[in-house]
Design an enzyme around this catalytic site. Structure first.
Site, PDB file in Angstrom:
ATOM      1  CE  LYS A 235      -4.383  -1.829   1.465  1.00 36.20           C
ATOM      2  NZ  LYS A 235      -5.426  -1.944   2.467  1.00 36.20           N
TER       3      LYS A 235
ATOM      4  NE  ARG B  57      -7.769  -8.372   0.953  1.00 36.62           N
ATOM      5  CZ  ARG B  57      -7.370  -7.662  -0.086  1.00 36.62           C
ATOM      6  NH1 ARG B  57      -6.416  -6.768   0.051  1.00 36.62           N
ATOM      7  NH2 ARG B  57      -7.944  -7.830  -1.268  1.00 36.62           N
TER       8      ARG B  57
END
Ligand code: 9MG
Length: 284
Positions: A228, A262
């Site tokens: 991210k 995740r």
């Protein structure tokens, strides 16, 4: 006397131990995810990638047919069904995998339950009309995530009155209450602070530093920071250079109570999760 292990039931065939952290491998089935093109080619390539992630140590495969990246445009329901349902059927029947589906559409929630999925991962926390009812009827565990707005506008100058960890906790408490009000058992719910969703870099860093605050909610925590922007912006790294930064965040998250990580990078994350967990349990 030895402590009894407890589990979360995920559909009829799977259950997850609550006593150790788990790895969720990301399987995007958007057309740009597998470059070899064609409907079956996409299915075969997705299946191969899922099998690889299972070998690498994934406990769950998270299938997504809609991009939730900042600025992403939503897909139609039929398109999402066409992308996701055949893959869920193959993953459950051919690989025996525990499959979660990243979806906000009630029609998809119902279809993937029939197809054998074991978990619903809704970044919109069952906000769409009919989603609460569909998720409740599915009997599956549901991950509720903090996000304000939609992926196409959530990063437009996000601001909160309270410190971000309090804001996230209050939001999740409201979503939990809504689910419980619809008759869902608490042991079917997971919560997720939503790293990168309607948050500045400062919000993301503070939230990770204070992740343990969310433990007072009393629900298992799912964390997704894989590749991210918070890693890219902090370390000046492109998307394909974010593994080491991501592993640092994974280690921190597990040490602060995360139950599911995740990730795109299953092999490396499984080692980081396993090692961190062994230290926390002192090898027991
Ligand atoms: C679909 N998706 C993308 N990022 C995510 C995250 O951080 N958490 C969850 N639950 N889903 C995510």
């Amino acid at each position: 006397m030895s402590k009894e292990a407890t589990f979360m039931s995920c559909g009829e065939r799977h259950r997850l131990s609550r006593d150790r952290p788990h790895v969720m491998g990301i399987l995007n089935v958007t057309p740009d995810s597998f470059s070899d093109g064609g409907k079956h080619a996409l299915g075969d390539a997705a299946l191969r990638r899922a099998a690889e992630m299972l070998r690498e140590g994934a406990d769950i495969i998270d299938v997504g047919g809609e991009s939730t990246r900042p600025g992403a445009t939503p897909v139609g329901v039929q398109q999402e069904l066409d992308r996701v349902v055949p893959i869920v059927e193959r993953l459950t029947h051919e690989l025996g995998a525990l499959v979660s589906v990243d979806t906000s559409s009630p029609e998809v929630m119902t279809a993937i339950t029939k197809a054998g999925a074991g978990m619903i991962n809704d970044v919109r926390s069952l906000r769409r009309p009919g989603a609460l009812e569909a998720a409740a009827a599915s009997g599956l565990p549901v991950c509720l995530m903090h996000m304000v707005g939609e992926p196409d506008n959530m990063q437009n100058d996000p601001r909160y009155e309270r410190p971000i960890e309090e804001e996230v906790a209050v939001f999740l408490e409201q979503k939990i209450a809504r689910c419980r009000g619809a008759g869902m058992d608490g042991d079917r719910l997971l919560v997720d602070p939503g790293f990168g969703f309607a948050k500045t870099l400062a919000h993301n860093l503070r939230l990770m530093n204070r992740l343990e605050y969310l433990q007072h909610l009393g629900y298992p925590l799912l964390v997704g920071t894989s590749r991210k922007g918070m890693i890219g912006r902090t370390l000046s790294r492109e998307v394909d250079e974010r593994l080491y930064g991501g592993l640092a965040l994974t280690t921190l998250a597990v040490s602060k109570g995360a139950w599911i990580i995740r990730t795109h990078d299953v092999a490396a994350s499984a080692d980081a999760v396993g090692m961190t967990s062994a230290v926390l349990k002192e090898g027991k």
